[in-house]
Design a protein around this motif. Structure first.
Motif, PDB file in Angstrom:
ATOM      1  N   ILE A   3       0.369 -12.067  83.094  1.00 25.31           N
ATOM      2  CA  ILE A   3      -1.028 -11.787  82.747  1.00 25.31           C
ATOM      3  C   ILE A   3      -1.635 -10.771  83.716  1.00 25.31           C
ATOM      4  O   ILE A   3      -2.348  -9.849  83.308  1.00 25.31           O
ATOM      5  N   ILE A   4      -1.344 -10.924  85.000  1.00 23.83           N
ATOM      6  CA  ILE A   4      -1.862  -9.986  86.006  1.00 23.83           C
ATOM      7  C   ILE A   4      -1.336  -8.583  85.747  1.00 23.83           C
ATOM      8  O   ILE A   4      -2.097  -7.608  85.777  1.00 23.83           O
ATOM      9  N   ARG A   5      -0.064  -8.454  85.471  1.00 26.39           N
ATOM     10  CA  ARG A   5       0.510  -7.121  85.190  1.00 26.39           C
ATOM     11  C   ARG A   5      -0.116  -6.499  83.942  1.00 26.39           C
ATOM     12  O   ARG A   5      -0.389  -5.296  83.908  1.00 26.39           O
ATOM     13  N   GLU A   6      -0.328  -7.314  82.931  1.00 30.40           N
ATOM     14  CA  GLU A   6      -0.976  -6.813  81.715  1.00 30.40           C
ATOM     15  C   GLU A   6      -2.403  -6.347  82.009  1.00 30.40           C
ATOM     16  O   GLU A   6      -2.843  -5.315  81.507  1.00 30.40           O
ATOM     17  N   ALA A   7      -3.131  -7.095  82.811  1.00 28.29           N
ATOM     18  CA  ALA A   7      -4.513  -6.727  83.153  1.00 28.29           C
ATOM     19  C   ALA A   7      -4.542  -5.409  83.925  1.00 28.29           C
ATOM     20  O   ALA A   7      -5.380  -4.539  83.644  1.00 28.29           O
ATOM     21  N   PHE A   8      -3.644  -5.240  84.893  1.00 37.71           N
ATOM     22  CA  PHE A   8      -3.618  -3.994  85.661  1.00 37.71           C
ATOM     23  C   PHE A   8      -3.199  -2.816  84.796  1.00 37.71           C
ATOM     24  O   PHE A   8      -3.631  -1.688  85.033  1.00 37.71           O
ATOM     25  N   ALA A   9      -2.370  -3.057  83.804  1.00 35.59           N
ATOM     26  CA  ALA A   9      -1.972  -1.981  82.894  1.00 35.59           C
ATOM     27  C   ALA A   9      -3.106  -1.594  81.942  1.00 35.59           C
ATOM     28  O   ALA A   9      -3.234  -0.438  81.562  1.00 35.59           O
ATOM     29  N   LYS A  10      -3.931  -2.559  81.586  1.00 30.52           N
ATOM     30  CA  LYS A  10      -4.973  -2.319  80.583  1.00 30.52           C
ATOM     31  C   LYS A  10      -6.253  -1.732  81.178  1.00 30.52           C
ATOM     32  O   LYS A  10      -6.879  -0.870  80.566  1.00 30.52           O
ATOM     33  N   PHE A  11      -6.655  -2.193  82.346  1.00 33.89           N
ATOM     34  CA  PHE A  11      -7.941  -1.795  82.898  1.00 33.89           C
ATOM     35  C   PHE A  11      -7.785  -0.704  83.949  1.00 33.89           C
ATOM     36  O   PHE A  11      -6.863  -0.729  84.759  1.00 33.89           O
ATOM     37  N   LYS A  12      -8.731   0.213  83.956  1.00 39.09           N
ATOM     38  CA  LYS A  12      -8.653   1.399  84.790  1.00 39.09           C
ATOM     39  C   LYS A  12      -8.978   1.131  86.264  1.00 39.09           C
ATOM     40  O   LYS A  12      -8.266   1.589  87.148  1.00 39.09           O
ATOM     41  N   ASN A  13     -10.062   0.446  86.541  1.00 41.49           N
ATOM     42  CA  ASN A  13     -10.508   0.225  87.918  1.00 41.49           C
ATOM     43  C   ASN A  13     -10.819  -1.248  88.189  1.00 41.49           C
ATOM     44  O   ASN A  13     -11.975  -1.611  88.401  1.00 41.49           O
ATOM     45  N   PRO A  14      -9.804  -2.099  88.236  1.00 39.71           N
ATOM     46  CA  PRO A  14     -10.075  -3.519  88.479  1.00 39.71           C
ATOM     47  C   PRO A  14     -10.504  -3.770  89.930  1.00 39.71           C
ATOM     48  O   PRO A  14     -10.168  -3.009  90.842  1.00 39.71           O
ATOM     49  N   VAL A  15     -11.269  -4.808  90.114  1.00 39.11           N
ATOM     50  CA  VAL A  15     -11.686  -5.269  91.436  1.00 39.11           C
ATOM     51  C   VAL A  15     -11.446  -6.776  91.473  1.00 39.11           C
ATOM     52  O   VAL A  15     -11.717  -7.469  90.500  1.00 39.11           O
ATOM     53  N   VAL A  16     -10.947  -7.254  92.591  1.00 37.78           N
ATOM     54  CA  VAL A  16     -10.692  -8.678  92.746  1.00 37.78           C
ATOM     55  C   VAL A  16     -11.807  -9.272  93.604  1.00 37.78           C
ATOM     56  O   VAL A  16     -12.099  -8.761  94.686  1.00 37.78           O
ATOM     57  N   LEU A  17     -12.432 -10.334  93.120  1.00 32.79           N
ATOM     58  CA  LEU A  17     -13.435 -11.052  93.907  1.00 32.79           C
ATOM     59  C   LEU A  17     -12.739 -12.150  94.690  1.00 32.79           C
ATOM     60  O   LEU A  17     -11.940 -12.903  94.147  1.00 32.79           O
ATOM     61  N   TRP A  18     -13.050 -12.243  95.976  1.00 33.36           N
ATOM     62  CA  TRP A  18     -12.393 -13.202  96.849  1.00 33.36           C
ATOM     63  C   TRP A  18     -13.440 -13.960  97.655  1.00 33.36           C
ATOM     64  O   TRP A  18     -14.221 -13.371  98.402  1.00 33.36           O
ATOM     65  N   SER A  19     -13.454 -15.267  97.520  1.00 33.51           N
ATOM     66  CA  SER A  19     -14.439 -16.088  98.216  1.00 33.51           C
ATOM     67  C   SER A  19     -13.843 -16.808  99.424  1.00 33.51           C
ATOM     68  O   SER A  19     -14.521 -17.596 100.062  1.00 33.51           O
ATOM     69  N   MET A  20     -12.602 -16.553  99.720  1.00 28.00           N
ATOM     70  CA  MET A  20     -11.840 -17.213 100.774  1.00 28.00           C
ATOM     71  C   MET A  20     -11.495 -18.661 100.426  1.00 28.00           C
ATOM     72  O   MET A  20     -11.016 -19.406 101.268  1.00 28.00           O
ATOM     73  N   GLY A  21     -11.741 -19.051  99.200  1.00 32.67           N
ATOM     74  CA  GLY A  21     -11.384 -20.390  98.744  1.00 32.67           C
ATOM     75  C   GLY A  21      -9.937 -20.451  98.291  1.00 32.67           C
ATOM     76  O   GLY A  21      -9.242 -19.442  98.214  1.00 32.67           O
ATOM     77  N   LYS A  22      -9.496 -21.643  97.964  1.00 32.70           N
ATOM     78  CA  LYS A  22      -8.088 -21.819  97.594  1.00 32.70           C
ATOM     79  C   LYS A  22      -7.739 -21.120  96.284  1.00 32.70           C
ATOM     80  O   LYS A  22      -6.641 -20.581  96.153  1.00 32.70           O
ATOM     81  N   ASP A  23      -8.653 -21.093  95.325  1.00 35.97           N
ATOM     82  CA  ASP A  23      -8.351 -20.468  94.035  1.00 35.97           C
ATOM     83  C   ASP A  23      -8.233 -18.951  94.154  1.00 35.97           C
ATOM     84  O   ASP A  23      -7.277 -18.354  93.653  1.00 35.97           O
ATOM     85  N   SER A  24      -9.203 -18.326  94.815  1.00 33.20           N
ATOM     86  CA  SER A  24      -9.158 -16.870  94.920  1.00 33.20           C
ATOM     87  C   SER A  24      -8.055 -16.412  95.877  1.00 33.20           C
ATOM     88  O   SER A  24      -7.474 -15.342  95.688  1.00 33.20           O
ATOM     89  N   THR A  25      -7.719 -17.215  96.875  1.00 33.59           N
ATOM     90  CA  THR A  25      -6.614 -16.877  97.768  1.00 33.59           C
ATOM     91  C   THR A  25      -5.286 -16.977  97.018  1.00 33.59           C
ATOM     92  O   THR A  25      -4.407 -16.127  97.185  1.00 33.59           O
ATOM     93  N   THR A  26      -5.151 -17.974  96.168  1.00 37.93           N
ATOM     94  CA  THR A  26      -3.955 -18.094  95.325  1.00 37.93           C
ATOM     95  C   THR A  26      -3.855 -16.904  94.381  1.00 37.93           C
ATOM     96  O   THR A  26      -2.764 -16.367  94.163  1.00 37.93           O
ATOM     97  N   MET A  27      -4.988 -16.459  93.845  1.00 37.66           N
ATOM     98  CA  MET A  27      -4.981 -15.296  92.961  1.00 37.66           C
ATOM     99  C   MET A  27      -4.487 -14.051  93.706  1.00 37.66           C
ATOM    100  O   MET A  27      -3.679 -13.284  93.170  1.00 37.66           O
ATOM    101  N   LEU A  28      -4.932 -13.853  94.947  1.00 40.82           N
ATOM    102  CA  LEU A  28      -4.446 -12.712  95.734  1.00 40.82           C
ATOM    103  C   LEU A  28      -2.948 -12.812  95.978  1.00 40.82           C
ATOM    104  O   LEU A  28      -2.230 -11.811  95.907  1.00 40.82           O
TER     105      LEU A  28
END
Length: 66
Positions: free
Chosen positions: A17-42
């Motif tokens: 899903i991440i690879r598909e999103a990066f292929a589809k969108f031109k300028n993605p930005v990742v929001l990171w709150s330093m929590g477990k969910d966003s750290t796992t996403m990174l």
């Protein structure tokens, strides 16, 4: 063993899903709150994109952390 297999399948689906999103969108930005969910996403983005995070990471400060 079954749990490990299920986790591996979830990781593989997430990477897809991440690879598909990066292929589809031109300028993605990742929001990171330093929590477990966003750290796992990174972590998953690094796994999907060959150890690099190819977009800006914006720290989302809710004022409630630490």
């Amino acid at each position: 063993m079954k749990v490990e297999q299920n986790l591996r399948e979830l990781e593989e689906k997430s990477i897809y899903i991440i690879r598909e999103a990066f292929a589809k969108f031109k300028n993605p930005v990742v929001l990171w709150s330093m929590g477990k969910d966003s750290t796992t996403m990174l972590y998953l983005i690094r796994e999907a994109m060959m150890e690099k995070i190819p977009c800006p990471v914006l720290n989302l400060d809710s004022g409630l952390e630490f």
